[in-house]
Scaffold this active site. Structure first.
Site, PDB file in Angstrom:
ATOM      1  N   SER A 162      43.410  44.335  23.059  1.00 40.80           N
ATOM      2  CA  SER A 162      44.138  45.121  24.068  1.00 40.80           C
ATOM      3  C   SER A 162      43.154  45.919  24.927  1.00 40.80           C
ATOM      4  CB  SER A 162      45.147  46.064  23.406  1.00 40.80           C
ATOM      5  OG  SER A 162      44.517  46.767  22.362  1.00 40.80           O
ATOM      6  N   TYR A 163      41.969  46.264  24.388  1.00 44.44           N
ATOM      7  CA  TYR A 163      41.026  46.997  25.252  1.00 44.44           C
ATOM      8  C   TYR A 163      39.603  46.513  25.058  1.00 44.44           C
ATOM      9  CZ  TYR A 163      40.687  49.534  20.826  1.00 44.44           C
ATOM     10  OH  TYR A 163      40.540  49.860  19.493  1.00 44.44           O
TER      11      TYR A 163
ATOM     12  N   ASP B 192      44.108  45.906   8.014  1.00 46.58           N
ATOM     13  CA  ASP B 192      44.699  44.811   8.788  1.00 46.58           C
ATOM     14  C   ASP B 192      44.074  43.473   8.395  1.00 46.58           C
ATOM     15  OD1 ASP B 192      45.207  43.983  12.340  1.00 46.58           O
ATOM     16  OD2 ASP B 192      46.445  43.631  10.549  1.00 46.58           O
TER      17      ASP B 192
ATOM     18  N   ASP C 210      36.885  43.065  12.780  1.00 51.16           N
ATOM     19  CA  ASP C 210      37.928  43.877  13.409  1.00 51.16           C
ATOM     20  C   ASP C 210      38.302  45.118  12.599  1.00 51.16           C
ATOM     21  OD1 ASP C 210      40.645  42.828  15.566  1.00 51.16           O
ATOM     22  OD2 ASP C 210      39.484  44.669  15.366  1.00 51.16           O
TER      23      ASP C 210
HETATM   24  N1  LIG Z   1      37.720  42.093  17.447  1.00 52.72           N
HETATM   25  C1  LIG Z   1      36.495  41.795  17.092  1.00 52.72           C
HETATM   26  O1  LIG Z   1      35.706  42.656  16.677  1.00 52.72           O
HETATM   27  C2  LIG Z   1      36.105  40.368  17.178  1.00 52.72           C
HETATM   28  N2  LIG Z   1      36.923  39.448  17.718  1.00 52.72           N
HETATM   29  N3  LIG Z   1      36.310  38.259  17.636  1.00 52.72           N
HETATM   30  C3  LIG Z   1      36.969  37.038  18.119  1.00 52.72           C
HETATM   31  C4  LIG Z   1      38.399  37.020  17.566  1.00 52.72           C
HETATM   32  C5  LIG Z   1      39.187  35.810  17.958  1.00 52.72           C
HETATM   33  C6  LIG Z   1      40.594  35.917  17.395  1.00 52.72           C
HETATM   34  N4  LIG Z   1      40.606  36.133  15.963  1.00 52.72           N
HETATM   35  C7  LIG Z   1      39.757  37.222  15.495  1.00 52.72           C
HETATM   36  C8  LIG Z   1      38.359  37.128  16.041  1.00 52.72           C
HETATM   37  C9  LIG Z   1      35.091  38.399  17.053  1.00 52.72           C
HETATM   38  C10 LIG Z   1      34.939  39.737  16.741  1.00 52.72           C
HETATM   39  C11 LIG Z   1      33.765  40.268  15.999  1.00 52.72           C
HETATM   40  C12 LIG Z   1      32.550  39.405  16.174  1.00 52.72           C
HETATM   41  C13 LIG Z   1      32.851  37.928  16.242  1.00 52.72           C
HETATM   42  C14 LIG Z   1      31.889  36.995  15.872  1.00 52.72           C
HETATM   43  N5  LIG Z   1      32.127  35.678  16.012  1.00 52.72           N
HETATM   44  C15 LIG Z   1      33.321  35.269  16.488  1.00 52.72           C
HETATM   45  N6  LIG Z   1      33.474  33.943  16.597  1.00 52.72           N
HETATM   46  C16 LIG Z   1      34.482  33.166  16.958  1.00 52.72           C
HETATM   47  C17 LIG Z   1      34.223  31.782  17.174  1.00 52.72           C
HETATM   48  C18 LIG Z   1      35.226  30.920  17.532  1.00 52.72           C
HETATM   49  C19 LIG Z   1      36.589  31.382  17.733  1.00 52.72           C
HETATM   50  C20 LIG Z   1      36.824  32.807  17.490  1.00 52.72           C
HETATM   51  C21 LIG Z   1      35.813  33.675  17.119  1.00 52.72           C
HETATM   52  N7  LIG Z   1      34.299  36.119  16.862  1.00 52.72           N
HETATM   53  C22 LIG Z   1      34.086  37.450  16.737  1.00 52.72           C
END
Ligand SMILES: NC(=O)c1nn(CC2CCNCC2)c2c1CCc1cnc(N=C3C=CCC=C3)nc1-2
Length: 329
Positions: free
Chosen positions: A42-43, A156, A174
């Site tokens: 969301s942000y 979560d 997250d």
């Molecule tokens: N919110 C976060 O901190 C975060 N969000 N993502 C991608 C999201 C996609 C939807 N589901 C939860 C994760 C990340 C991070 C941390 C750091 C992080 C490190 N690698 C990836 N790698 C991905 C590779 C392919 C598809 C999705 C994620 N993604 C993240």
């Protein structure tokens, strides 16, 4: 918002009067080339990024300052950064390397997980067999154990927030809705200690404890009834995840969030035919309405479902098993 990340380099140059000086340099946005979007919140937006100097790939989470202030999310930003700063030494947690900012945004430079989400892998195979469930379950549990030992409740946990690196090892991510306990030694429920155990970060601007409810299918009954989470709330979510890996769907799912919540507080769920008996016993002892009567992490590690499963270092050196669906006998 103090940047984090030790000075990552030094530059020798001459100052205005020609005297040699050593300047400490920190990473900044120009040190990275940004690639595809990995996810959007969301942000915040998370990008694949490459360090131009070392060519190492990272995930960089970019948070827009104006939006954070407008949506009153400053607390969540602080919680996530302080949480990531506490959780620095575990292979099962996405690591924060640097933070920096510019006039419009904040930047978190994090581990890149090339394997994507555990949920995506599960959807491709439909279900996981007992060996895979044991392997991924053990890594998730080991990471939860470390989080709790550092006074962090995730709040979560769900297969979307369990990422996989290129060795198919778990990396939990997250932490924007985590709860930080003042004292990591706090037991099951910080309230039992009199105080609510909340750090200042987990309060709203007016000092009220920031209340939060996680993702419907994995939220614990105590979060729905008395509004506060405890360490056992993460173990409720763990029980839901184990069930989902073997069944291919979460235990509590209905046509709306409200109906899903009703199922949770009434403990209304069933096991599919042929669900493995040891896994069933484990799930039943995690999905207990009273958090004080739920299995603790130590109990879960010693449960027969995990017998023979190493935890700690060996677990993270082991090769991921081939992905196979669960076939009921
Ligand atoms: N919110 C976060 O901190 C975060 N969000 N993502 C991608 C999201 C996609 C939807 N589901 C939860 C994760 C990340 C991070 C941390 C750091 C992080 C490190 N690698 C990836 N790698 C991905 C590779 C392919 C598809 C999705 C994620 N993604 C993240």
């Amino acid at each position: 918002w103090k940047d984090r990340g030790a000075a990552v380099g030094v530059r020798r140059e001459l100052d205005k009067s020609g005297r040699p000086v050593v300047r400490q340099i920190k990473k900044g946005v120009r040190d990275f080339s940004f690639g595809r979007v990995l996810g959007e919140g969301s942000y915040s937006t998370v990008y694949l990024a490459t360090d131009r100097q070392t060519l190492k790939e990272y995930a960089i989470k970019v948070l827009e300052k104006r939006h954070i202030i407008k949506e009153k999310k400053i607390k969540y930003v602080n919680i996530e950064k302080n949480t990531l700063n506490r959780l620095t030494e575990h292979p099962g947690i996405v690591r924060l390397y640097y933070t920096f900012q510019d006039e419009t945004s904040l930047y978190y430079v994090l581990d890149l997980c090339n394997g994507g989400e555990l949920l995506g892998v599960l959807k491709r195979t439909g279900t996981f067999d007992v060996e895979c469930t044991r392997y991924y379950g053990a890594q998730i549990l080991d990471a939860i154990d470390y989080m709790h030992s550092r006074g962090v409740i995730h709040r979560d946990l769900k297969p979307e927030n369990v990422l996989l690196d290129d060795q198919m090892h778990v990396k939990i991510t997250d932490f924007g809705t985590a709860r930080l306990l003042n004292d990591p030694r706090t037991t099951q429920d910080a309230n039992a200690e009199g105080g609510d155990g909340l750090d200042a970060d987990t309060r709203n601007d007016d000092g009220r404890a920031a209340s939060f409810v996680g993702t419907a299918e994995y939220v614990s009954p105590e979060l729905l009834t008395h509004k506060n989470a405890c360490k056992a709330s993460d173990l409720w979510a763990f029980g839901c995840i184990i069930y989902q890996l073997l069944a291919g769907r979460p235990p509590f799912k209905a046509g709306s969030e409200y109906l899903t919540f009703q199922k949770i507080v009434n403990l209304e769920y069933e096991f599919p035919q042929g669900f493995p008996p040891l896994a069933r016993d484990l799930v039943e002892r995690c999905l207990v309405l009273d958090p004080a009567r739920r299995l603790t992490i130590e109990h879960i590690k010693n449960h027969e479902f995990f017998s023979g499963q190493p935890f700690g270092r060996h677990l993270w050196r082991s090769k991921a098993p081939r992905l196979r669906p669960y076939v009921p006998p």
